[in-house]
Design a protein around this motif. Sequence first.
Motif, PDB file in Angstrom:
ATOM      1  N   MET A 235       1.254  -1.287   0.167  1.00  0.00           N
ATOM      2  CA  MET A 235      -0.004   0.517  -0.574  1.00  0.00           C
ATOM      3  C   MET A 235       1.468   0.933  -0.008  1.00  0.00           C
ATOM      4  N   ASP A 236       1.879   1.255  -0.283  1.00  0.00           N
ATOM      5  CA  ASP A 236       2.981   2.202  -0.482  1.00  0.00           C
ATOM      6  C   ASP A 236       3.041   3.187  -1.834  1.00  0.00           C
ATOM      7  N   THR A 237       2.162   4.117  -1.198  1.00  0.00           N
ATOM      8  CA  THR A 237       2.039   5.234  -2.642  1.00  0.00           C
ATOM      9  C   THR A 237       3.400   6.657  -2.103  1.00  0.00           C
ATOM     10  N   VAL A 238       3.882   6.496  -1.277  1.00  0.00           N
ATOM     11  CA  VAL A 238       4.723   7.390  -0.855  1.00  0.00           C
ATOM     12  C   VAL A 238       6.289   7.241  -1.870  1.00  0.00           C
ATOM     13  N   HIS A 239       6.590   5.945  -1.988  1.00  0.00           N
ATOM     14  CA  HIS A 239       7.987   5.158  -2.372  1.00  0.00           C
ATOM     15  C   HIS A 239       7.656   4.918  -3.573  1.00  0.00           C
ATOM     16  N   ASN A 240       6.935   4.080  -3.457  1.00  0.00           N
ATOM     17  CA  ASN A 240       6.671   3.442  -5.266  1.00  0.00           C
ATOM     18  C   ASN A 240       5.238   3.950  -5.883  1.00  0.00           C
TER      19      ASN A 240
ATOM     20  N   VAL B 133     -13.606   6.139  -2.934  1.00  0.00           N
ATOM     21  CA  VAL B 133     -12.121   5.414  -2.362  1.00  0.00           C
ATOM     22  C   VAL B 133     -11.395   4.699  -3.216  1.00  0.00           C
ATOM     23  N   GLU B 134     -12.153   4.011  -3.712  1.00  0.00           N
ATOM     24  CA  GLU B 134     -11.064   2.737  -5.402  1.00  0.00           C
ATOM     25  C   GLU B 134     -10.683   3.575  -6.368  1.00  0.00           C
ATOM     26  N   VAL B 135     -11.061   4.568  -6.863  1.00  0.00           N
ATOM     27  CA  VAL B 135     -10.740   4.815  -7.675  1.00  0.00           C
ATOM     28  C   VAL B 135      -9.915   6.860  -7.202  1.00  0.00           C
TER      29      VAL B 135
ATOM     30  N   SER C  71      -1.339   2.264  -6.013  1.00  0.00           N
ATOM     31  CA  SER C  71      -2.424   2.484  -5.585  1.00  0.00           C
ATOM     32  C   SER C  71      -3.140   2.461  -5.892  1.00  0.00           C
ATOM     33  N   ASN C  72      -3.535   0.826  -7.106  1.00  0.00           N
ATOM     34  CA  ASN C  72      -4.893   0.539  -6.870  1.00  0.00           C
ATOM     35  C   ASN C  72      -5.350  -0.706  -6.060  1.00  0.00           C
TER      36      ASN C  72
END
Length: 507
Positions: free
Chosen positions: A51-56, A422-424, A62-63
């Motif tokens: 769930m990492d969208t900070v470094h990846n 929340v999903e999109v 994102s999904n």
Amino acid sequence: MARFLGFRGHRLNVATILLVVFPAYMCFGYNLAVSGGLLTLPSFIEQFPKMDTVHNTSKFNSNVQGTVVALFTVGGVLGALSTIFIGDRLGRRRVVFLGSALVIIGALLMSSSYSFGQFIVARLVQGIGTGATTATVPVWQSEISGSSHRGSHVVTEGLFISTGIAASLWIDLGFSFIGTSSVSWRVPLVVQVPLAILVMIFIFQLPESPRWLLGKGRSEEAREILGILRDVDSNSDIVQSEVADIEKSLELLGTVNKWELFTLGEKRNFHRLALGMTGQSFGQLCGINSLTFYATIIFEQRLGLGGTDSRVLGAAMTTIQIVGALAAVLTIDRLGRRPLMLTSAAGMCMSMAVLAGTTSTSHNQAALIVAVISLFAFNMFYPFGFLGLPFLYSTEVAPPHLRAKISGVSNCMTWLFNFVVVEVTPTGFQTINYRYYIIWAVINFAIVITVYFLFPETNGRSLEEMDEIFMLSNNIFESMRVARSLPRKDHLSVEAGGDTRYDEAKS
């Protein structure tokens, strides 16, 4: 111990609000936002790197983040759906008790998660419990409240939701200073448990819905409870009249069959279901949870602020919802339901349009300030008309014998579109950037048009009077005219041989 803790009349209504509605809906609001403030914590990312969208910044992450966060709403759909089948069978209080128990189980599982799979299961379980509770409490509360104060009583749910949302983000902020310890996200996920325990303790100390009791043939118990709720003798004319109205409405609307919810005819059941579903859909399709669930991420990744500043602004932004929710409580029984919904949707439309304009340019100090103001404005307008009010409205337009079912189906729409939003949202921000806000501006404009032409006013009407309004309407537009023309019962006397309101409305 005295029955219902010794409370009667107005004090008993206040007790139901403070002892059940407040903790139940504060817990609901808390769960809506608490995960959003944890998604960027180093210890959370380390435990759940998918769930990492900070470094990846890959689309996959994102999904995954959107799906896992939204699983809470999938559980909400299942919980709300369950009330269609068990709501009238078990009664309002038992469903609330069971739902609160599942909320506790989900919180304990989530806060103790060391595996991605356990976290997912916990989100689902907690969502099921929350969905069952939020589909039932408005029905229970509307059925024990008098028509003159029903709006302010039920719409307090919005005030408590906003309080829970704000509390979750302030708690997230406080625990973010702990550093790399998993305590920084485990404790915020479990501190809600005492709220659900409070609901379980007190729900059976308060009255069951007299309308549900009458539907089950328990008339003596219903009369006694109505007498206590209205603070009069159970054999008084006030109680006898209210019981007669409920029984007349139940008799007019006939015996339930499994397809009746989706039929139209003179009862206009499907019309009323559609209004409830539409109203609760609007509570999510306005775009609120594209901001609430991802408040910290919006300030940090979309507006370029630091981690601490983002959490402070995210918490402050959701705190402003309390102002809008409090304004709704104070004005709903004076202004009515329609003015609040129209004002709210128009304000949200303008806020999203300004937000789109300010984030479409390269970041500068002036644009940043206006963007932040727009986010705060949106969060003030939203609770004024679409936080607690849709839960109230779906119960007010529903016929008595289908109220639990219509509330359950309508709540499913809340959770379903909550899931969609929340999903999109992570993908929406990543792919179309500021244009994502334009979509919400357009939808909010459509909400204004829909409410203006299709939603009849329910303010000051008894739940039985709403039956008359729909049974006198021949199409979806006519209910507006009938609601305006049908005189209120408080100002009429019923003549022998018929109800004068029918004659005046028909003429």
